[in-house]
Write a protein that holds these residues in place. Structure first.
Motif: not given
Length: 75
Positions: A37-65
């Motif tokens: 819920d927090v991440t969805k709200r934050d993405l929307r507050s940055f203007g990131i919508g359903a058709n936008d691409r998001v790059l994730v650079v994190l090490p493997n692990g539960p936080v990445t999941a």
């Protein structure tokens, strides 16, 4: 969708581990649902919508999941 399934499980008060890392870190269903819920709200507050691409650079692990679940749920 993924978000609603996790929220449904969280609503059942299943406080058991949803994600467990190889180093023993553990996240409950309610923690995962809350982070989605927090991440969805934050993405929307940055203007990131359903058709936008998001790059994730994190090490493997539960936080990445959790990040993957949250970002894919925001689409």
């Amino acid at each position: 969708n993924i978000s609603s399934i996790i929220c449904d499980i969280s609503d059942l008060r299943l406080e058991g581990p949803a994600i467990i890392g190889c180093k023993g870190e553990s996240f409950t269903w309610s923690t995962v649902a809350r982070q989605i819920d927090v991440t969805k709200r934050d993405l929307r507050s940055f203007g990131i919508g359903a058709n936008d691409r998001v790059l994730v650079v994190l090490p493997n692990g539960p936080v990445t999941a959790i990040a993957f679940l949250a970002i894919s749920s925001a689409a």
